[in-house]
Design a protein around this motif. Sequence first.
Motif, PDB file in Angstrom:
ATOM      1  N   GLY A   1       0.868  -1.347  -0.123  1.00  0.00           N
ATOM      2  CA  GLY A   1       0.139   0.039  -0.096  1.00  0.00           C
ATOM      3  C   GLY A   1       0.735   1.485   0.043  1.00  0.00           C
TER       4      GLY A   1
ATOM      5  N   LEU B   1       0.683   5.684   1.283  1.00  0.00           N
ATOM      6  CA  LEU B   1      -0.237   6.590   2.168  1.00  0.00           C
ATOM      7  C   LEU B   1      -0.375   7.998   1.359  1.00  0.00           C
ATOM      8  N   ASP B   2      -1.605   8.317   0.799  1.00  0.00           N
ATOM      9  CA  ASP B   2      -1.811   9.748   0.285  1.00  0.00           C
ATOM     10  C   ASP B   2      -1.618  10.898   1.038  1.00  0.00           C
TER      11      ASP B   2
ATOM     12  N   GLU C   1      -4.107   8.638   4.381  1.00  0.00           N
ATOM     13  CA  GLU C   1      -5.113   7.578   3.978  1.00  0.00           C
ATOM     14  C   GLU C   1      -4.501   6.331   3.347  1.00  0.00           C
ATOM     15  N   VAL C   2      -4.452   5.293   3.593  1.00  0.00           N
ATOM     16  CA  VAL C   2      -3.953   4.176   3.186  1.00  0.00           C
ATOM     17  C   VAL C   2      -4.522   3.624   1.895  1.00  0.00           C
ATOM     18  N   LYS C   3      -3.879   3.309   0.780  1.00  0.00           N
ATOM     19  CA  LYS C   3      -4.566   3.092  -0.606  1.00  0.00           C
ATOM     20  C   LYS C   3      -3.565   1.713  -1.129  1.00  0.00           C
ATOM     21  N   TYR C   4      -4.371   0.821  -1.802  1.00  0.00           N
ATOM     22  CA  TYR C   4      -3.580  -0.227  -2.471  1.00  0.00           C
ATOM     23  C   TYR C   4      -3.114  -1.206  -1.680  1.00  0.00           C
ATOM     24  N   GLU C   5      -3.646  -1.194  -0.464  1.00  0.00           N
ATOM     25  CA  GLU C   5      -2.920  -2.322   0.403  1.00  0.00           C
ATOM     26  C   GLU C   5      -3.594  -3.784   0.207  1.00  0.00           C
TER      27      GLU C   5
ATOM     28  N   LYS D   1      -4.976  -6.340   2.627  1.00  0.00           N
ATOM     29  CA  LYS D   1      -5.548  -6.346   4.061  1.00  0.00           C
ATOM     30  C   LYS D   1      -5.864  -7.717   4.529  1.00  0.00           C
TER      31      LYS D   1
END
Length: 449
Positions: A272, A274-275, A279-283, A285
Amino acid sequence: MLFDDPVFGSRVLTLLTLSFHIIYATIGVGVPLMIMIAHWVGIKKKDEHYLLMAKRWARGFAVTVAVGVVTGTAIGLQLSLLWPNFMELAGNIIALPLFLEVFAFFFEAIFLGIYAYTGDRFEDKRKHFLLLIPVVLGAAASGLFITVLNAFMNSPQGFDIVNGQLTNVNPIAAMFTPAMPTKVSHVLATSFMTAAFMLASIAAYKILKGSNHIYHKKSLYMTMKIGLVFSIAAALIGDFSGKYLAEYQPEKLAAAEWHFETEEGAPLLMYGILDDEGEVKYELKIPYGLSILANGNPNSVVIGLDQFPEEETPPLIIHYFFDLMVTIGGFMVVLSLVYWIGMKRAWSFVKSNWYRWLIVLGGPLSFLAIEAGWWMAEVGRQPWILRGIMTIEEAATSSDYVGLMVILFATLYLFLGIGTIVVLRRMFKNNPVELELEQQEAAQGGETT
């Protein structure tokens, strides 16, 4: 200039030195056990190929030990020059393992020299094998004692500070901190794992370059099995390390997992980005994964970064170090497990060129995982150099010459790295396995005559 700030320069130089030294330290801890196993298998099977492995590995190992002495000395020097306030405090508490580490190293080096240069004088290879016991014990003890210092930095104990004065110093208690068991066991397991995969990588490369000698095939098979055992051990100990962090350094675990808010049933985040808004994206989970890692309970509460002051939050970049370490570790477990099963069941693809190239890649990747693990450990302790007691800024030198030291030591490491490669390459290129075996057979024939 870039290094006008002595604190920043000290951090850069320490990172550079530790990153370079850990290569030789890992070899120094891990390879003696590989030599010992090869020698023992050679005696047990009455196989000269394994005995020759031990002999050649010991010869190359001696070169890395010599370079490791230089880099280890550099670390000791830099602790005093770059972090004088830390050493003023910690030197009165944790000097014992530093002394014991030097003793263990010399213990290892003395018997390594005797082993390496007396092989032809022992008709009974079992007696020669006994010389390896102090080498392996000394190497492991050296890794243990220096890791004890790092464990102390993460969970300091064994002293009190009353009105700014150091009191009630207990060097033994300072050595046996809560961080010590998992740190020491993880360092030893990953050193053995990396040494095995390094030697497997070399054997696979020789086969790919056209050598069809059984020596390299035996070396590859043995070291991949050893690597499998210790890669699994490293993964299991890594689980215990996660539980240690959850109890004693929750801020490091939270930063490594980008776990911003305290919650129960916390997921494990891999990869992922961080933007700009945090916010966390493309992680990737994994549900309940972090709660299981932290407490062994999928519904347990895991403390988040919301429970810590911003100035005590570790750099979030350690998330990538954690991902890199775990990803490579998992890859090496699968790679070695498939190889072992494939050799047992005669799967042809494990002998294919593409699979052997993966094994060749596994050697450097294992060292990269070692580096990532140490980067996570050291960067993840910030802002502390001695957790909860002394920060990086409080410990660092105020000297104006740190920038010059960075340049000088970087040049030294460049020459040492290139020199190591050149010496080892010439050593083994000019004395290939086939030639040594011919010389051994000729010598045995002459003795019989």
